[in-house]
Design a protein around this motif. Structure first.
Motif, short mmCIF file in Angstrom:
data_model
loop_
_atom_site.label_atom_id
_atom_site.label_comp_id
_atom_site.label_asym_id
_atom_site.label_seq_id
_atom_site.Cartn_x
_atom_site.Cartn_y
_atom_site.Cartn_z
N LEU A 136 2.12 6.62 -7.15
CA LEU A 136 0.94 7.08 -7.87
C LEU A 136 1.07 8.47 -8.50
O LEU A 136 0.67 8.66 -9.66
N GLN A 183 -7.56 4.78 -3.90
CA GLN A 183 -6.51 5.78 -4.08
C GLN A 183 -6.59 6.40 -5.48
O GLN A 183 -6.41 7.61 -5.64
N ALA A 184 -6.85 5.57 -6.47
CA ALA A 184 -6.92 6.06 -7.85
C ALA A 184 -8.09 7.02 -8.04
O ALA A 184 -7.98 8.02 -8.75
N VAL A 196 -9.43 9.01 -5.82
CA VAL A 196 -9.07 10.30 -5.23
C VAL A 196 -8.12 11.07 -6.14
O VAL A 196 -8.25 12.29 -6.31
N ALA A 197 -7.18 10.34 -6.76
CA ALA A 197 -6.18 10.98 -7.62
C ALA A 197 -6.71 11.27 -9.02
O ALA A 197 -6.05 11.98 -9.80
N LYS A 241 0.83 -1.21 0.00
CA LYS A 241 0.00 0.00 0.00
C LYS A 241 0.87 1.26 0.00
O LYS A 241 0.57 2.23 -0.71
N SER A 242 1.95 1.23 0.76
CA SER A 242 2.85 2.39 0.82
C SER A 242 3.52 2.62 -0.53
O SER A 242 3.69 3.77 -0.96
N ALA A 271 1.03 4.27 -2.91
CA ALA A 271 0.84 5.69 -2.58
C ALA A 271 2.04 6.53 -3.01
O ALA A 271 1.89 7.67 -3.47
N ASP A 305 -8.21 -1.23 -2.28
CA ASP A 305 -7.43 -0.12 -1.72
C ASP A 305 -6.86 0.75 -2.85
O ASP A 305 -6.89 1.99 -2.78
N ILE A 306 -6.33 0.09 -3.88
CA ILE A 306 -5.76 0.83 -5.02
C ILE A 306 -6.86 1.60 -5.76
O ILE A 306 -6.67 2.76 -6.16
#
Length: 492
Positions: A138, A170-171, A173-174, A131-132, A135, A166-167
């Motif tokens: 990305l 994150q995607a 949001v980005a 996960k780190s 992040a 989880d990915i």
């Protein structure tokens, strides 16, 4: 095609593909099996590693997230990843071995495959580093590829979550599109993906149909669009081997792309090549239909190679050049015969033209509106030299072969023909269309060829444009320094 300056993150099941190859001259006296006299051995990144390898060979800055074991295979794999120019963000697990596949080849034919793997959900010591890494890598990516081989990286945890979900979060949001090469019957972890790329077997499995089922076109569309709605996918690209590909999106006509295969040597890794090329094109600013056409060409190159082999940018460009034998691409003499054939059938000919350098929704809208005005749409395409004279030395972004092939992949287009002059005046006289089409940013009196078409009893139509869509705008986004570009109107 040129993907320099494009970065893509690949996350998934990374593995080591090993090959043992040699000559087969006899059957073993110990058992009825061939004896391979070993002559050569090599190892390459496989699984998600092969996706990243394809990206790197296309000129994309590939970033790779996955798991390897604390073993010799893991060290070999990481060395191979680094040698390919891929950014290594692999996590070393002390709880599992590196997934590896060893293929034994005789006379170039695969005789046996040995798999070493442990399929289990991620443990706490594996999940957090992955996960780190995602992040951290990305920012700056134009796309994310989820390469799920079902080896454990994306399996659901006891809490019901998964690294894939989880990915995806994150995607979102980005604001980065996620493309997924799926596995298994449960696709809920991929919810919200920009595109999933199942092959026929994977598609049938998730739809609950038996292997070998052959739903008709209407049923296949219903199933594909149903999956998109169920999981919130924007689109689904079904890869069908020798039957080509079909791109589905809810509420849109499917885009069918014929296979580009000429001779098949090995289908290993073809799906990796497809999703890599597709993501590279999308991240580079191409539309989805055009990107799928390029991915199809890349797949045709990949299956012509033995073993898990990537497709280099030069090979892809050559395949696109050879694709000029596409039945929708015409030299002027051949187009004359085709026009005569259409007219004998009483079909109404529509003509429009442009540079179509980076296809975008504005182009698609114009072409669809034009096609609706008749039975056959002919597109005149400015050759490279013509584009340079009109737009400046930095244009076109894509060469004439690539632009022509992408136009030909569109369902609305029936014929594409190049012209080298600054205007299509001569070509319009040759085609003698029933309808001449340009965008509404023109006035009829300023449309090249309008007098000729109207004088023959034809029509000139100015179709609506899509606000905010322009090639110049896309170029400026990709190259901030290009603010002084000459401009190209609303859609050229």
């Amino acid at each position: 095609m040129d993907f320099s300056g494009t970065a893509i993150l690949v996350a998934g099941d990374v593995m080591l593909d090993r090959y043992l190859a040699g000559d087969v001259a006899r059957i073993s006296p110990e058992a009825p099996v061939p004896v391979v006299r070993l002559e050569k051995r090599w190892s390459v990144p496989g699984g998600a590693g092969n996706v990243a390898r394809n990206l790197s060979r296309l000129g994309v800055a590939a970033r790779l997230v996955g798991l390897v074991g604390d073993d010799a295979e893991g060290r070999t794999l990481r060395a191979a990843v680094t040698a390919e120019g891929i950014e290594d963000a692999l996590t070393v697990s002390h709880d599992r071995a590196t997934t590896s596949k060893t293929r034994i080849l005789g006379h170039g034919q695969q005789l046996l495959r040995l798999d070493e793997e442990r399929v289990a959900p991620l443990g706490p010591g594996e999940l957090e580093p992955l996960k780190s890494a995602v992040a951290r890598l990305l920012p700056g990516c134009g796309a994310i590829i989820i390469s799920d081989y079902g080896k454990g990286v994306f399996l659901r945890r006891e809490d019901g979550g998964s690294l894939c979900a989880d990915i995806m979060a994150q995607a979102k949001v980005a604001g980065i599109p996620v493309l997924v090469d799926p596995k298994g019957k449960d696709w809920s972890s991929y919810a919200g993906a920009a595109c999933v790329t199942p092959n026929t077997a994977e598609f049938l499995e998730v739809c609950g149909l038996p292997a070998g089922a052959r739903p008709d076109a209407a049923k296949r569309r219903e199933l594909a669009e149903g999956l998109c709605r169920q999981y919130g996918f924007a689109r689904l690209l079904l890869t069908r081997g020798p039957r080509g590909m079909i791109l589905y999106a809810p509420g849109e006509e499917p885009v069918r792309i014929r296979a580009a295969v000429r001779e098949v040597a090995d289908v290993s890794g073809a799906g990796d090549t497809v999703i890599a090329a597709l993501a590279a094109c999308v991240a580079g600013g191409l539309g989805w239909a055009e990107s799928a056409a390029v991915a199809n060409a890349a797949a045709g190159v990949a299956v012509g190679k033995a073993g898990t082999a990537p497709v280099a940018l030069a090979e892809l460009n050559e395949a696109l050049r050879q694709g000029m034998d596409n039945p929708k691409l015409f030299a002027l003499p051949a187009l004359r015969h085709k026009l005569e054939e259409w007219r004998r059938r009483g079909e109404r000919i529509v003509f429009t033209n442009g540079c179509f350098d980076l296809l975008h929704p504005g182009h698609i809208s114009l072409l669809r509106q034009a096609a609706a005005l008749g039975d056959r749409l002919v597109v005149g395409l400015n050759a490279d030299a013509s584009v340079r004279r009109l737009k400046g030395p930095e244009r076109p972004i894509q060469n004439e072969t690539s632009r022509a092939l992408l136009l030909a992949a569109l369902q609305a287009v029936d014929a594409v023909v190049l012209f080298g002059e600054d205007t299509p005046e001569r070509l319009i006289h040759e085609v003698a269309p029933d309808v001449l089409v340009k965008g509404s940013d023109y006035r009829v009196e300023n449309v090249v060829g309008a007098d000729f078409v109207l004088g023959r009893g034809g029509e000139v139509h100015l179709v609506d444009l899509v606000d905010g869509c322009s090639t110049t705008g896309l170029v400026r986004k990709m190259r901030p320094a290009a603010a002084g570009d000459t401009g190209d109107g609303a859609h050229a």
